[in-house]
Design a protein around this motif. Structure first.
Motif, PDB file in Angstrom:
ATOM      1  N   ARG A 120       0.856  -1.180   0.000  1.00 12.25           N
ATOM      2  CA  ARG A 120       0.000   0.000   0.000  1.00 12.25           C
ATOM      3  C   ARG A 120       0.894   1.232   0.000  1.00 12.25           C
ATOM      4  O   ARG A 120       1.869   1.309   0.733  1.00 12.25           O
ATOM      5  N   ASN A 121       0.583   2.185  -0.835  1.00  4.23           N
ATOM      6  CA  ASN A 121       1.395   3.379  -0.952  1.00  4.23           C
ATOM      7  C   ASN A 121       1.160   4.298   0.244  1.00  4.23           C
ATOM      8  O   ASN A 121       0.089   4.872   0.394  1.00  4.23           O
ATOM      9  N   ILE A 122       2.158   4.425   1.111  1.00  4.48           N
ATOM     10  CA  ILE A 122       2.074   5.304   2.267  1.00  4.48           C
ATOM     11  C   ILE A 122       2.942   6.533   1.984  1.00  4.48           C
ATOM     12  O   ILE A 122       4.127   6.402   1.680  1.00  4.48           O
ATOM     13  N   GLU A 123       2.343   7.703   2.065  1.00  8.56           N
ATOM     14  CA  GLU A 123       3.085   8.937   1.825  1.00  8.56           C
ATOM     15  C   GLU A 123       3.269   9.678   3.145  1.00  8.56           C
ATOM     16  O   GLU A 123       2.309   9.953   3.868  1.00  8.56           O
ATOM     17  N   VAL A 124       4.521   9.999   3.464  1.00  9.97           N
ATOM     18  CA  VAL A 124       4.831  10.746   4.680  1.00  9.97           C
ATOM     19  C   VAL A 124       4.588  12.227   4.426  1.00  9.97           C
ATOM     20  O   VAL A 124       4.987  12.773   3.393  1.00  9.97           O
ATOM     21  N   LEU A 125       3.923  12.880   5.377  1.00 10.01           N
ATOM     22  CA  LEU A 125       3.658  14.311   5.267  1.00 10.01           C
ATOM     23  C   LEU A 125       4.118  14.982   6.561  1.00 10.01           C
ATOM     24  O   LEU A 125       3.589  14.709   7.637  1.00 10.01           O
ATOM     25  N   ASN A 126       5.118  15.852   6.442  1.00  7.83           N
ATOM     26  CA  ASN A 126       5.681  16.547   7.591  1.00  7.83           C
ATOM     27  C   ASN A 126       5.077  17.945   7.698  1.00  7.83           C
ATOM     28  O   ASN A 126       5.248  18.778   6.796  1.00  7.83           O
ATOM     29  N   ILE A 127       4.367  18.193   8.801  1.00 13.57           N
ATOM     30  CA  ILE A 127       3.653  19.446   8.982  1.00 13.57           C
ATOM     31  C   ILE A 127       4.173  20.163  10.228  1.00 13.57           C
ATOM     32  O   ILE A 127       4.270  19.577  11.307  1.00 13.57           O
ATOM     33  N   GLY A 128       4.500  21.431  10.086  1.00 15.78           N
ATOM     34  CA  GLY A 128       4.818  22.278  11.230  1.00 15.78           C
ATOM     35  C   GLY A 128       3.560  23.025  11.644  1.00 15.78           C
ATOM     36  O   GLY A 128       2.853  23.560  10.793  1.00 15.78           O
ATOM     37  N   VAL A 129       3.264  23.038  12.924  1.00 19.62           N
ATOM     38  CA  VAL A 129       2.009  23.622  13.388  1.00 19.62           C
ATOM     39  C   VAL A 129       2.262  24.572  14.558  1.00 19.62           C
ATOM     40  O   VAL A 129       2.934  24.208  15.526  1.00 19.62           O
ATOM     41  N   ASN A 130       1.714  25.765  14.453  1.00 17.29           N
ATOM     42  CA  ASN A 130       1.690  26.689  15.580  1.00 17.29           C
ATOM     43  C   ASN A 130       1.080  25.965  16.782  1.00 17.29           C
ATOM     44  O   ASN A 130       0.035  25.338  16.675  1.00 17.29           O
ATOM     45  N   THR A 131       1.760  26.011  17.936  1.00 17.42           N
ATOM     46  CA  THR A 131       1.344  25.220  19.098  1.00 17.42           C
ATOM     47  C   THR A 131      -0.094  25.517  19.511  1.00 17.42           C
ATOM     48  O   THR A 131      -0.848  24.602  19.865  1.00 17.42           O
ATOM     49  N   THR A 132      -0.484  26.779  19.473  1.00 17.66           N
ATOM     50  CA  THR A 132      -1.842  27.144  19.882  1.00 17.66           C
ATOM     51  C   THR A 132      -2.872  26.477  18.993  1.00 17.66           C
ATOM     52  O   THR A 132      -3.874  25.922  19.474  1.00 17.66           O
ATOM     53  N   PHE A 133      -2.648  26.490  17.677  1.00 15.78           N
ATOM     54  CA  PHE A 133      -3.568  25.862  16.744  1.00 15.78           C
ATOM     55  C   PHE A 133      -3.560  24.345  16.921  1.00 15.78           C
ATOM     56  O   PHE A 133      -4.610  23.695  16.840  1.00 15.78           O
ATOM     57  N   ALA A 134      -2.378  23.790  17.181  1.00 20.36           N
ATOM     58  CA  ALA A 134      -2.275  22.338  17.358  1.00 20.36           C
ATOM     59  C   ALA A 134      -3.128  21.877  18.531  1.00 20.36           C
ATOM     60  O   ALA A 134      -3.900  20.911  18.424  1.00 20.36           O
ATOM     61  N   LEU A 135      -3.013  22.566  19.668  1.00 20.53           N
ATOM     62  CA  LEU A 135      -3.746  22.152  20.863  1.00 20.53           C
ATOM     63  C   LEU A 135      -5.217  22.552  20.812  1.00 20.53           C
ATOM     64  O   LEU A 135      -6.090  21.817  21.280  1.00 20.53           O
ATOM     65  N   GLY A 136      -5.496  23.723  20.236  1.00 22.20           N
ATOM     66  CA  GLY A 136      -6.856  24.241  20.274  1.00 22.20           C
ATOM     67  C   GLY A 136      -7.769  23.749  19.176  1.00 22.20           C
ATOM     68  O   GLY A 136      -8.998  23.766  19.327  1.00 22.20           O
ATOM     69  N   TRP A 137      -7.173  23.284  18.042  1.00 20.24           N
ATOM     70  CA  TRP A 137      -8.043  22.867  16.933  1.00 20.24           C
ATOM     71  C   TRP A 137      -7.624  21.533  16.325  1.00 20.24           C
ATOM     72  O   TRP A 137      -8.446  20.639  16.142  1.00 20.24           O
ATOM     73  N   LEU A 138      -6.341  21.376  16.025  1.00 21.42           N
ATOM     74  CA  LEU A 138      -5.923  20.221  15.227  1.00 21.42           C
ATOM     75  C   LEU A 138      -5.962  18.903  15.995  1.00 21.42           C
ATOM     76  O   LEU A 138      -6.506  17.906  15.499  1.00 21.42           O
ATOM     77  N   MET A 139      -5.377  18.868  17.180  1.00 24.24           N
ATOM     78  CA  MET A 139      -5.240  17.596  17.880  1.00 24.24           C
ATOM     79  C   MET A 139      -6.586  16.933  18.216  1.00 24.24           C
ATOM     80  O   MET A 139      -6.708  15.710  18.104  1.00 24.24           O
ATOM     81  N   PRO A 140      -7.620  17.696  18.596  1.00 27.81           N
ATOM     82  CA  PRO A 140      -8.908  17.032  18.843  1.00 27.81           C
ATOM     83  C   PRO A 140      -9.523  16.395  17.597  1.00 27.81           C
ATOM     84  O   PRO A 140     -10.437  15.582  17.704  1.00 27.81           O
ATOM     85  N   ARG A 141      -9.016  16.767  16.411  1.00 28.70           N
ATOM     86  CA  ARG A 141      -9.594  16.271  15.158  1.00 28.70           C
ATOM     87  C   ARG A 141      -8.668  15.344  14.386  1.00 28.70           C
ATOM     88  O   ARG A 141      -9.037  14.813  13.341  1.00 28.70           O
ATOM     89  N   ILE A 142      -7.434  15.168  14.886  1.00 31.84           N
ATOM     90  CA  ILE A 142      -6.441  14.460  14.098  1.00 31.84           C
ATOM     91  C   ILE A 142      -6.778  12.987  13.908  1.00 31.84           C
ATOM     92  O   ILE A 142      -6.430  12.381  12.887  1.00 31.84           O
ATOM     93  N   GLU A 143      -7.478  12.374  14.859  1.00 31.35           N
ATOM     94  CA  GLU A 143      -7.846  10.969  14.720  1.00 31.35           C
ATOM     95  C   GLU A 143      -8.826  10.783  13.565  1.00 31.35           C
ATOM     96  O   GLU A 143      -8.779   9.776  12.851  1.00 31.35           O
ATOM     97  N   HIS A 144      -9.697  11.769  13.361  1.00 27.89           N
ATOM     98  CA  HIS A 144     -10.624  11.715  12.229  1.00 27.89           C
ATOM     99  C   HIS A 144      -9.852  11.693  10.920  1.00 27.89           C
ATOM    100  O   HIS A 144     -10.162  10.925  10.001  1.00 27.89           O
ATOM    101  N   PHE A 145      -8.824  12.532  10.820  1.00 27.05           N
ATOM    102  CA  PHE A 145      -8.012  12.559   9.601  1.00 27.05           C
ATOM    103  C   PHE A 145      -7.298  11.227   9.410  1.00 27.05           C
ATOM    104  O   PHE A 145      -7.251  10.687   8.299  1.00 27.05           O
ATOM    105  N   ARG A 146      -6.737  10.680  10.487  1.00 29.69           N
ATOM    106  CA  ARG A 146      -5.994   9.426  10.374  1.00 29.69           C
ATOM    107  C   ARG A 146      -6.877   8.291   9.884  1.00 29.69           C
ATOM    108  O   ARG A 146      -6.475   7.482   9.050  1.00 29.69           O
ATOM    109  N   GLN A 147      -8.096   8.222  10.404  1.00 29.31           N
ATOM    110  CA  GLN A 147      -9.006   7.163   9.992  1.00 29.31           C
ATOM    111  C   GLN A 147      -9.483   7.360   8.554  1.00 29.31           C
ATOM    112  O   GLN A 147      -9.668   6.382   7.828  1.00 29.31           O
TER     113      GLN A 147
END
Length: 289
Positions: A91-118
């Motif tokens: 299966r073709n797995i593509e690595v994606l390296n993302i830099g994220v402002n800490t405030t955005f990471a904790l306040g918006w991205l991390m609560p939703r990241i499992e949805h993206f992974r699935q």
């Protein structure tokens, strides 16, 4: 077309150095010594008769020739990897390296990241947090989520969440804050964006008091201080809604001021990979699946 003898190993090393932004990080990825990386880059420069990097006190800076060569190699190696994966039945797995402002990471991205992974198991998302001062190419990133105006030279940027600012403080402090002018009697915690408090007081129709004390480069650090009762901090309310809901912070006034928003940015000369396109669409709400 005729092809000269291609120095494939040297080209591969150069591509990794460009992505990682340093010989040391490239050596770690390639599992070789830093001297071996330096040797391969020097060999490629000799073969091309061109300098690919300038060695400065701030680190490696690619020359125009290096920037011209990199996207061609990146596209070629990515294409080869996809074909080899298919031929090998993987299966073709593509690595994606993302830099994220800490405030955005904790306040918006991390609560939703499992949805993206699935939703996108084909993408191996790797996140590095930062304080908004990030060098995408030098730090080996593909894209970065930053706060500001979006006008970063040499970068493409698409707008994401708006982030209006308002004073937040410990709930116990709100009884002393009846009107905006009351904030002048409190410690006003400062970020490195020095114009924010002045802009907020102007929006509130009150005079901004002299600002003193230490300056912080992290909204999360400011929020922690405010929650501890150390003063009031001007913060993007939407990123700290959970703190407010938990009773850690309170918003004494409904007045907000906008000093920018969050953007997804990447170097203008970088080819947008399939993973970058998927992440961009998901993040901007164009593909919620």
């Amino acid at each position: 077309m005729d092809r000269p003898d291609l120095p494939l190993n040297a080209l591969r090393v150069f591509e990794v150095v460009m992505r990682q932004g340093s010989f040391t990080k490239a050596a770690i990825e390639l599992r070789v010594t830093q001297a071996a990386v330096s040797h391969q880059v020097a060999r490629l420069e000799d073969l091309l008769g061109a300098t690919l990097f300038l060695r400065t006190s701030q680190g490696l800076v690619p020359t125009d020739e290096g920037r011209l060569l990199f996207p061609v190699l990146e596209h070629g190696f990515d294409a080869m990897a996809r074909v080899l994966d298919r031929l090998g039945g993987r299966r073709n797995i593509e690595v994606l390296n993302i830099g994220v402002n800490t405030t955005f990471a904790l306040g918006w991205l991390m609560p939703r990241i499992e949805h993206f992974r699935q939703a996108h198991p084909e993408i191996d998302l790797r996140i590095s947090t930062n304080n908004n001062r990030v060098e995408i190419l030098r730090e080996g990133l593909d894209m970065a989520i930053r706060f500001g105006t979006g006008g970063w030279t040499g970068h493409e940027a698409i707008p994401l969440n708006e982030a209006p600012l308002a004073p937040l403080c410990a709930p116990a402090l709100t009884s002393r804050l009846l009107v905006p002018a009351d904030l002048a009697q409190q410690t006003l915690l400062r970020s490195y964006r020095s114009a924010e408090w002045k802009a907020w007081f102007e929006a509130a129709g009150a005079d901004c008091p002299p600002l003193t004390g230490p300056v912080f480069d992290s909204s999360v650090a400011l929020a922690e201080l405010a929650a501890s009762g150390a003063g009031a901090a001007l913060l993007p309310v939407a990123m700290f809604e959970s703190w407010i809901a938990q009773g850690r912070l309170a918003q004494p006034f409904g007045i907000t001021v906008s000093m920018g928003r969050y953007y997804l940015a990447w170097p203008s000369d970088r080819r947008v990979s399939p993973a970058m396109s998927v992440f961009s669409s998901w993040l901007s709400g164009k593909n919620a699946s």
